[in-house]
Scaffold this active site. Structure first.
Site, PDB file in Angstrom:
ATOM      1  N   SER A 124       0.843  -1.200   0.000  1.00  0.00           N
ATOM      2  CA  SER A 124       0.000   0.000   0.000  1.00  0.00           C
ATOM      3  C   SER A 124       0.871   1.240   0.000  1.00  0.00           C
ATOM      4  CB  SER A 124      -0.856  -0.010   1.270  1.00  0.00           C
ATOM      5  OG  SER A 124      -1.460   1.264   1.470  1.00  0.00           O
ATOM      6  N   TYR A 148      -2.077  -1.117  10.891  1.00  0.00           N
ATOM      7  CA  TYR A 148      -2.322  -1.657   9.544  1.00  0.00           C
ATOM      8  C   TYR A 148      -1.141  -1.314   8.624  1.00  0.00           C
ATOM      9  CZ  TYR A 148      -3.720  -1.236   4.673  1.00  0.00           C
ATOM     10  OH  TYR A 148      -3.733  -1.276   3.310  1.00  0.00           O
ATOM     11  N   LYS A 152       2.087  -3.676   6.612  1.00  0.00           N
ATOM     12  CA  LYS A 152       2.546  -3.644   5.216  1.00  0.00           C
ATOM     13  C   LYS A 152       4.059  -3.404   5.154  1.00  0.00           C
ATOM     14  CE  LYS A 152      -1.528  -4.261   3.338  1.00  0.00           C
ATOM     15  NZ  LYS A 152      -1.849  -5.585   2.750  1.00  0.00           N
TER      16      LYS A 152
END
Ligand code: UD1
Length: 339
Positions: A124, A148, A152
């Protein structure tokens, strides 16, 4: 080629499955259905005209994952499965780290044991952190502002380490900007299980009458109209980026490649609102409220590397994205049915 798609019933996974099949690949899906409805599968079968082989389990189940690799011929993996809600990750950090990291570790371990060395990973643009200059290029340092985002960053690092130890791997880290839109049929699309956090899903629910009005989180940013700029990319363009990345893994000499998947265009929140209004054919109610914690003024890609190395470019406009999101939402006002 036989491609395992983890999270193949999810929003981006489902659109990619269609394009893989259209490109002549043989597809296998594994999905826990924790955040996806089984109806997705029958709709994918209707679109592709093919029965799909689907394994319904959580990748953290080491026995089942091992068994899948022992049983099936798999040539490459596209790994979409994971938790993805920023706000929820702040509330439940351990759940996010456990789910996203463990599932990837179990998957990569099974791949290594079964000599499956081609992997496309859903990263992302969130890995560029809070203070990155725009347009964002792949060489910027990585960081994150929430659990979150850190999952990644961490998974990218884990996969880079795997590639150092086993240089025969070919790994693509795909950094998505803001995926929106839906398949042209209007039968598959994004279906948030809760109140949407993201702009276009929220706007879609306002348009269809499920929410009263859009709240715009701040109009005092240093941008042309005061609302933040984002790089919205049609999910079909994004899916095409995966097909291009997968085929590049067959020829590249690099164990790890990082590619931004974005349009390179910054679009403001008000621009998106107006594009959505054009799609719906009427004005939509909104109010300006305070900034949302953690938001940045501008995020958009430098998409040149993907263009040069993959021959891939996003072609769909913000009007295309809103028209397709609206077709999906208006045909499925409550998302996928439960049955
Ligand atoms: C968010 C995540 C990002 C994640 C991405 C997935 C945050 C801070 N970032 O990106 O890590 O990878 O989703 O798609 O949550 N907006 C409103 N009203 C709304 C919703 C959004 O004004 O009801 C605005 C936001 O302030 C932002 C823009 O719309 O300026 C886009 O927001 P959103 O769709 O949530 O995406 P990001 O915040 O860019």
């Amino acid at each position: 080629m036989r491609v395992l798609v983890t999270g193949g019933a999810g929003y981006i996974g489902s659109h990619t499955v269609i394009q893989l099949i259209a490109a002549g690949q043989d597809v296998l899906i594994v999905d826990s259905f924790a955040n996806a409805k089984p109806t997705v599968i029958s709709r994918l079968e209707a679109i592709t005209g093919k029965p799909l082989l689907v394994y319904a389990f959580d990748l953290r189940d080491t026995d089942k994952t091992e068994d899948l690799f022992a049983r099936e011929q798999i040539d490459a993996v596209i790994h979409f499965a994971g938790h993805k809600a920023v706000g929820e990750s702040v509330q439940k950090p351990l759940e996010y780290y456990e789910n996203n990291l463990d599932s990837t570790l179990v998957l990569a371990g099974a791949m290594a044991r079964h000599a499956v060395t081609k992997l496309v990973f859903s990263s992302s643009a969130t890995v560029y952190g809070a203070n990155a200059p725009v347009p964002m290029s792949e060489d910027l340092p990585t960081s994150a502002t929430n659990p979150y985002g850190w999952t990644k960053v961490m998974i990218e690092q884990i996969l880079r380490d795997v590639a150092v130890a086993q240089p025969e791997w070919r790994i693509a880290l795909l950094r998505y900007f803001n995926p929106v839109g839906a398949h042209a049929s209007g039968t598959i699309g994004e279906d948030p299980s809760d109140i949407p956090n993201n702009l276009v899903p929220y706007l879609s629910q306002v348009a269809v009458g499920r929410r009263e009005k859009l709240q715009i989180f701040g109009d005092d940013y240093d941008t042309p109209d005061g609302t933040p700029l984002r790089d919205y990319i049609h999910v079909e363009d994004l899916a095409a980026g995966h097909i291009a990345a997968l085929s590049k893994l067959a020829t590249t000499e690099s164990p790890v490649s990082t590619w931004n998947l974005g349009t390179g265009v910054g679009t403001s929140v008000l621009d998106v609102l107006h594009a959505f209004e054009r799609a719906v054919g009427r004005a939509l109610p909104y109010e300006i409220v305070g900034r949302r914690a953690g938001d940045i003024a501008a995020s958009y890609a430098d998409p040149h590397r993907a263009h040069a190395e993959l021959g891939w470019t996003a072609t769909r406009t913000i009007d295309d994205m809103c028209a397709d999101s609206w077709r999906w939402q208006s045909q499925n006002p409550n998302g996928y049915p439960d049955a």
